[in-house]
Motif scaffolding. Structure first.
Motif, PDB file in Angstrom:
ATOM      1  N   LEU A   1       0.457  -1.397   0.282  1.00 21.19           N
ATOM      2  CA  LEU A   1       0.282   0.176  -0.052  1.00 21.19           C
ATOM      3  C   LEU A   1       1.060   1.207   0.259  1.00 21.19           C
ATOM      4  N   HIS A   2       0.203   2.479  -0.819  1.00 20.62           N
ATOM      5  CA  HIS A   2       0.507   3.660  -0.419  1.00 20.62           C
ATOM      6  C   HIS A   2      -0.699   5.020  -0.140  1.00 20.62           C
ATOM      7  N   CYS A   3       0.299   5.828   0.162  1.00 17.43           N
ATOM      8  CA  CYS A   3      -0.666   6.849   0.544  1.00 17.43           C
ATOM      9  C   CYS A   3       0.214   8.318  -0.332  1.00 17.43           C
ATOM     10  N   LYS A   4      -0.520   8.972  -0.598  1.00 15.08           N
ATOM     11  CA  LYS A   4      -0.435  10.222  -1.368  1.00 15.08           C
ATOM     12  C   LYS A   4       0.817  10.482  -1.167  1.00 15.08           C
ATOM     13  N   ASP A   5       1.350  10.746  -0.745  1.00 21.35           N
ATOM     14  CA  ASP A   5       2.834  11.191   0.096  1.00 21.35           C
ATOM     15  C   ASP A   5       3.725   9.923  -0.510  1.00 21.35           C
ATOM     16  N   GLY A   6       3.239   9.307  -0.799  1.00 24.36           N
ATOM     17  CA  GLY A   6       4.672   7.729  -1.268  1.00 24.36           C
ATOM     18  C   GLY A   6       5.042   7.551  -0.158  1.00 24.36           C
ATOM     19  N   HIS A   7       4.688   7.363   1.201  1.00 23.71           N
ATOM     20  CA  HIS A   7       5.379   6.555   2.197  1.00 23.71           C
ATOM     21  C   HIS A   7       4.590   4.741   1.730  1.00 23.71           C
ATOM     22  N   ARG A   8       5.263   4.033   2.433  1.00 19.47           N
ATOM     23  CA  ARG A   8       4.926   2.568   1.555  1.00 19.47           C
ATOM     24  C   ARG A   8       5.243   1.671   3.275  1.00 19.47           C
ATOM     25  N   PHE A   9       3.703   0.528   2.506  1.00 16.83           N
ATOM     26  CA  PHE A   9       3.763  -0.391   3.679  1.00 16.83           C
ATOM     27  C   PHE A   9       2.886  -1.254   2.968  1.00 16.83           C
TER      28      PHE A   9
ATOM     29  N   ALA B   1      -5.268   8.290   2.490  1.00 20.99           N
ATOM     30  CA  ALA B   1      -5.834   8.487   0.806  1.00 20.99           C
ATOM     31  C   ALA B   1      -4.682   7.111   0.687  1.00 20.99           C
ATOM     32  N   ILE B   2      -5.360   6.095   0.819  1.00 18.94           N
ATOM     33  CA  ILE B   2      -5.134   4.613   0.461  1.00 18.94           C
ATOM     34  C   ILE B   2      -4.858   3.978  -1.022  1.00 18.94           C
ATOM     35  N   GLU B   3      -3.559   3.291  -1.467  1.00 19.12           N
ATOM     36  CA  GLU B   3      -4.192   3.224  -2.670  1.00 19.12           C
ATOM     37  C   GLU B   3      -3.048   1.565  -2.575  1.00 19.12           C
ATOM     38  N   LYS B   4      -4.683   0.351  -2.903  1.00 21.31           N
ATOM     39  CA  LYS B   4      -3.097  -0.184  -3.203  1.00 21.31           C
ATOM     40  C   LYS B   4      -1.666  -0.526  -4.558  1.00 21.31           C
ATOM     41  N   GLY B   5      -0.574  -0.566  -4.501  1.00 17.16           N
ATOM     42  CA  GLY B   5       0.451  -0.460  -5.266  1.00 17.16           C
ATOM     43  C   GLY B   5       0.618  -2.232  -5.828  1.00 17.16           C
ATOM     44  N   LEU B   6       1.525  -1.746  -7.102  1.00 17.12           N
ATOM     45  CA  LEU B   6       2.008  -2.936  -7.643  1.00 17.12           C
ATOM     46  C   LEU B   6       2.529  -4.403  -7.056  1.00 17.12           C
ATOM     47  N   SER B   7       2.009  -5.668  -7.090  1.00 16.85           N
ATOM     48  CA  SER B   7       2.929  -6.516  -5.912  1.00 16.85           C
ATOM     49  C   SER B   7       2.573  -7.337  -6.166  1.00 16.85           C
ATOM     50  N   ALA B   8       3.880  -8.610  -6.068  1.00 18.55           N
ATOM     51  CA  ALA B   8       3.147 -10.022  -6.416  1.00 18.55           C
ATOM     52  C   ALA B   8       1.769 -10.636  -5.226  1.00 18.55           C
ATOM     53  N   PRO B   9       1.030 -11.218  -5.559  1.00 15.59           N
ATOM     54  CA  PRO B   9       0.339 -11.262  -4.697  1.00 15.59           C
ATOM     55  C   PRO B   9       0.880 -12.906  -3.557  1.00 15.59           C
ATOM     56  N   ARG B  10       0.682 -12.679  -2.517  1.00 16.69           N
ATOM     57  CA  ARG B  10       1.632 -13.379  -1.138  1.00 16.69           C
ATOM     58  C   ARG B  10       0.090 -13.414  -0.408  1.00 16.69           C
ATOM     59  N   LEU B  11       0.070 -15.081   0.377  1.00 13.93           N
ATOM     60  CA  LEU B  11      -1.127 -15.733   0.515  1.00 13.93           C
ATOM     61  C   LEU B  11      -0.526 -16.176   1.893  1.00 13.93           C
ATOM     62  N   ASN B  12      -1.183 -16.210   3.126  1.00 11.27           N
ATOM     63  CA  ASN B  12      -0.033 -16.585   4.472  1.00 11.27           C
ATOM     64  C   ASN B  12      -1.718 -17.404   4.330  1.00 11.27           C
ATOM     65  N   MET B  13      -1.469 -19.156   4.254  1.00 10.67           N
ATOM     66  CA  MET B  13      -2.293 -19.763   5.185  1.00 10.67           C
ATOM     67  C   MET B  13      -2.642 -20.035   5.870  1.00 10.67           C
ATOM     68  N   GLY B  14      -3.250 -20.116   6.658  1.00 11.55           N
ATOM     69  CA  GLY B  14      -3.023 -20.914   8.119  1.00 11.55           C
ATOM     70  C   GLY B  14      -2.592 -20.241   9.217  1.00 11.55           C
ATOM     71  N   ALA B  15      -1.636 -18.937   9.235  1.00 11.37           N
ATOM     72  CA  ALA B  15      -0.998 -17.946  10.394  1.00 11.37           C
ATOM     73  C   ALA B  15      -1.779 -17.588  11.347  1.00 11.37           C
TER      74      ALA B  15
END
Length: 152
Positions: free
Chosen positions: A6-14, A42-56
Motif C-alpha cells: 500500500l501507499h499514501c498520497k505522499d508516497g509512504h509505502r507499507f 487516502a490509501i491505494e494498492k501498489g503493484l505487487s506480487a500476490p502473497r497469501l498467508n494460509m493458516g498463519a
C-alpha cells in the motif's frame, strides 16, 4: 490472509494484511485505512506480487502512528512538518538524557554491558568510536544536536 503493498498520497509505502481483496475495498470505503507514517487516509494498492498467508495467525492490530498530527501542522508543507518534528525530537533528547560529553563511548559500553545502571545518555563520539560501538552491538544513533551556545 492476503498481503497488499500500500501507499499514501505522499508516497509512504507499507504492507496491509486483509482477509480478501473485498475486505481491503470495504475498509478503504469506510475510511479505516491510514498511513502509519503520516496518518493520511487516502490509501491505494501498489503493484505487487500476490502473497497469501494460509493458516498463519491473524496479524495484530497496527500500532498507532508514533507521529501524532497536531493542529499547528495543518496546512504546512512536508519540510515545515519535518522541522517541527525534529524540534520536538531534539527537545525530548535534551530534556530526557544526560550529557556525558566525550565520555560517550565509555558510558555507552558500561550501560550496554550492565556495569552501570541503564539511563538515556548523549555525547560525542568520533566516527571510529561510533563504528566500534556499532560493531560491538551497542545500540547507538547519531543525531545532529546543536551545542549549548547554539541553542540560545
Amino acid at each position: 490472509m492476503i498481503v497488499f503493498d500500500l501507499h499514501c498520497k505522499d508516497g509512504h509505502r507499507f504492507e496491509g494484511w486483509f482477509g480478501s481483496a473485498k475486505d481491503f475495498a470495504s475498509q478503504k470505503k469506510r475510511g479505516l485505512l491510514s498511513c502509519p507514517t503520516c496518518g493520511d487516509s487516502a490509501i491505494e494498492k501498489g503493484l505487487s506480487a500476490p502473497r497469501l498467508n494460509m493458516g498463519a495467525q491473524e496479524p495484530k492490530a497496527p500500532l498507532p502512528s508514533p507521529v501524532q498530527k497536531t493542529p499547528d501542522m495543518e496546512g504546512k508543507d512536508a519540510f515545515a512538518v519535518a522541522q517541527m518534528l525534529y524540534s520536538r525530537m531534539l527537545d525530548e533528547i535534551l530534556t530526557k538524557s544526560e550529557d556525558v560529553g566525550a565520555k560517550f563511548p565509555e558510558e555507552a559500553r558500561k550501560i550496554y554491558y550492565q556495569e552501570t545502571p541503564a539511563r538515556a545518555i548523549r555525547g560525542q563520539a568520533t566516527q571510529e568510536e561510533h563504528e566500534a560501538l556499532v560493531d560491538e552491538g551497542v545500540p547507538v544513533a547519531r543525531f545532529p544536536v546543536p551545542s549549548p551556545d547554539q541553542l540560545n
